[in-house]
Design a protein around this motif. Structure first.
Motif, short mmCIF file in Angstrom:
data_model
loop_
_atom_site.label_atom_id
_atom_site.label_comp_id
_atom_site.label_asym_id
_atom_site.label_seq_id
_atom_site.Cartn_x
_atom_site.Cartn_y
_atom_site.Cartn_z
N LEU A 202 0.84 -1.20 0.00
CA LEU A 202 0.00 0.00 0.00
C LEU A 202 0.88 1.26 0.00
CD1 LEU A 202 -2.90 1.09 0.19
CD2 LEU A 202 -2.68 1.02 2.67
N THR A 203 1.17 1.74 -1.21
CA THR A 203 1.97 2.96 -1.35
C THR A 203 1.30 3.85 -2.41
OG1 THR A 203 3.35 2.17 -3.18
CG2 THR A 203 4.07 1.59 -0.94
N ASP A 204 1.99 4.93 -2.77
CA ASP A 204 1.43 5.85 -3.78
C ASP A 204 1.76 5.43 -5.21
OD1 ASP A 204 0.40 7.39 -1.80
OD2 ASP A 204 2.04 8.85 -1.78
N GLY A 208 -1.27 6.21 -7.14
CA GLY A 208 -2.07 5.85 -5.96
C GLY A 208 -3.09 4.74 -6.19
N ARG A 209 -2.88 3.93 -7.25
CA ARG A 209 -3.93 2.94 -7.53
C ARG A 209 -4.01 1.84 -6.48
NH1 ARG A 209 -2.90 -1.33 -11.96
NH2 ARG A 209 -0.79 -1.97 -11.59
N MET A 210 -2.91 1.63 -5.70
CA MET A 210 -2.99 0.63 -4.62
C MET A 210 -3.95 1.08 -3.53
SD MET A 210 -1.02 -1.64 -5.80
CE MET A 210 -0.78 -2.83 -4.51
N ARG A 211 -4.29 2.37 -3.55
CA ARG A 211 -5.21 2.89 -2.52
C ARG A 211 -6.67 2.75 -2.97
NH1 ARG A 211 -1.88 4.81 1.20
NH2 ARG A 211 0.13 5.63 0.53
N GLN A 212 -6.88 2.28 -4.20
CA GLN A 212 -8.27 2.06 -4.65
C GLN A 212 -8.69 0.66 -4.20
OE1 GLN A 212 -7.80 2.60 -8.84
NE2 GLN A 212 -7.39 4.79 -8.65
N ALA A 216 -6.73 -2.93 -4.84
CA ALA A 216 -6.09 -3.57 -3.69
C ALA A 216 -6.66 -4.98 -3.49
CB ALA A 216 -6.29 -2.72 -2.45
N LEU A 230 1.78 -3.57 4.21
CA LEU A 230 1.93 -2.19 4.67
C LEU A 230 3.42 -1.85 4.65
CD1 LEU A 230 -0.63 -2.32 7.59
CD2 LEU A 230 -0.93 -1.31 5.31
#
Ligand SMILES: NC(=O)c1ccc[n+]([C@@H]2O[C@H](COP(=O)([O-])OP(=O)(O)OC[C@H]3O[C@@H](n4cnc5c(N)ncnc54)[C@H](O)[C@@H]3O)[C@@H](O)[C@H]2O)c1
Length: 263
Positions: A202-204, A208-212, A216, A230
């Protein structure tokens, strides 16, 4: 040697690329917590200064430095200057890297969309810059007859990965073998070099798609632990590979992926 001493980096100098956030920051934090004077470098000036201030605020020894690893001559001269300034260079973490966009099953990521400019950019940032970083760091470490080089690769360089772009997969496979190949020469001067191959974290990265949540979830489904990692979870492996504790590990590409490559 007591195991605590094996992880002690007091008096050592560490340099990390792409250290303002994400995995690079976590690894910089790890070596700084072990006692190393840590140079955090990144192309993002504001973020790298903030990252450095966070470590200093905790009483750790950290310096921030603006550096675009795509500027190859500047990259080399900055590493040389840093080693000259501190009189040594013990740890190099070649971490900076960018995503190549969506995977081959998407319209934008399909092989028909090949863009030579984008391809060259990826090669320069994710591969050539890593070689220059290794080359420049190794020159100092070989004179010292000691050193630890850690390169951030990816499990996308080990196996096919539906969710990542062609150029990314190609550069990460290349980086992993560059590490093995460099280990041959550097072993003659007691310098070790290893790659960390992260699975999904989970990074940018990738805008930032890992935050969608849906992205994820897809990445998580490919792991045994059924979740993405993390950033702090990379600290232990970075601490090991940067320290005397890893004296007999070189030329290794070590996955840290929630079991993704076990499948
Ligand atoms: N997050 C993941 O799922 C994952 C998985 C496998 C491998 N990786 C690798 O981990 C490394 C770090 O990625 P992350 O996930 O922490 O990404 P991130 O985008 O959160 O952080 C990358 C950092 O590198 C910096 N950077 C980008 N281009 C640069 C340049 N030209 N010069 C210097 N710095 C630059 C960015 O400013 C940023 O601070 C990369 O090599 C990436 O390929 C990440």
């Amino acid at each position: 040697m007591h195991v605590k001493e094996m992880f002690d980096l007091k008096g050592k100098v560490a340099f990390v690329t792409g250290a303002a956030r994400g995995l690079g920051f976590a690894m910089a934090e790890a070596v700084a917590e072990q006692g190393a004077t840590t140079i955090l470098s990144d192309v993002d000036e504001v973020a790298v200064n903030e990252a450095c201030a966070r470590l200093r605020g905790r009483g750790l020894s950290a310096e921030g430095l603006v550096l675009d690893v795509g500027e190859l001559d500047l990259l080399r001269s900055t590493i040389d200057r840093t080693a000259a300034h501190f009189g040594r260079l013990d740890i190099m973490i070649a971490n900076a890297g960018i995503s190549a966009g969506p995977g081959p099953l998407t319209e934008r990521g399909a092989m028909a969309q090949f863009d030579p400019v984008h391809w060259d950019t990826l090669l320069r940032l994710n591969l050539t810059s890593v070689f220059i970083t290794i080359q420049a760091a190794a020159a100092h470490m070989r004179k010292q007859k000691s050193g630890r080089i850690v390169v951030t690769s990816s499990i996308a360089g080990i196996r096919a990965e539906r969710m990542v772009g062609y150029a990314y997969a190609a550069t990460k496979a290349a980086v992993s073998n560059l590490v093995r190949q460099s280990a041959v020469e550097l072993a003659t001067d007691n310098v070790t070099i290893n790659a960390i191959a992260p699975g999904p974290f989970l990074t940018d990265i990738g805008q930032g798609r890992m935050r969608q949540a849906d992205t994820a979830k897809q990445f998580a489904a490919d792991t045994l632990l059924n979740r993405i990692g993390l950033p702090h979870e990379i600290k232990g492996l970075a601490a090991l590979l940067a320290s005397p504790a890893s004296s007999y590990i070189t030329g290794a590409v070590i996955p840290i992926d929630g079991g993704a490559t076990a499948i």
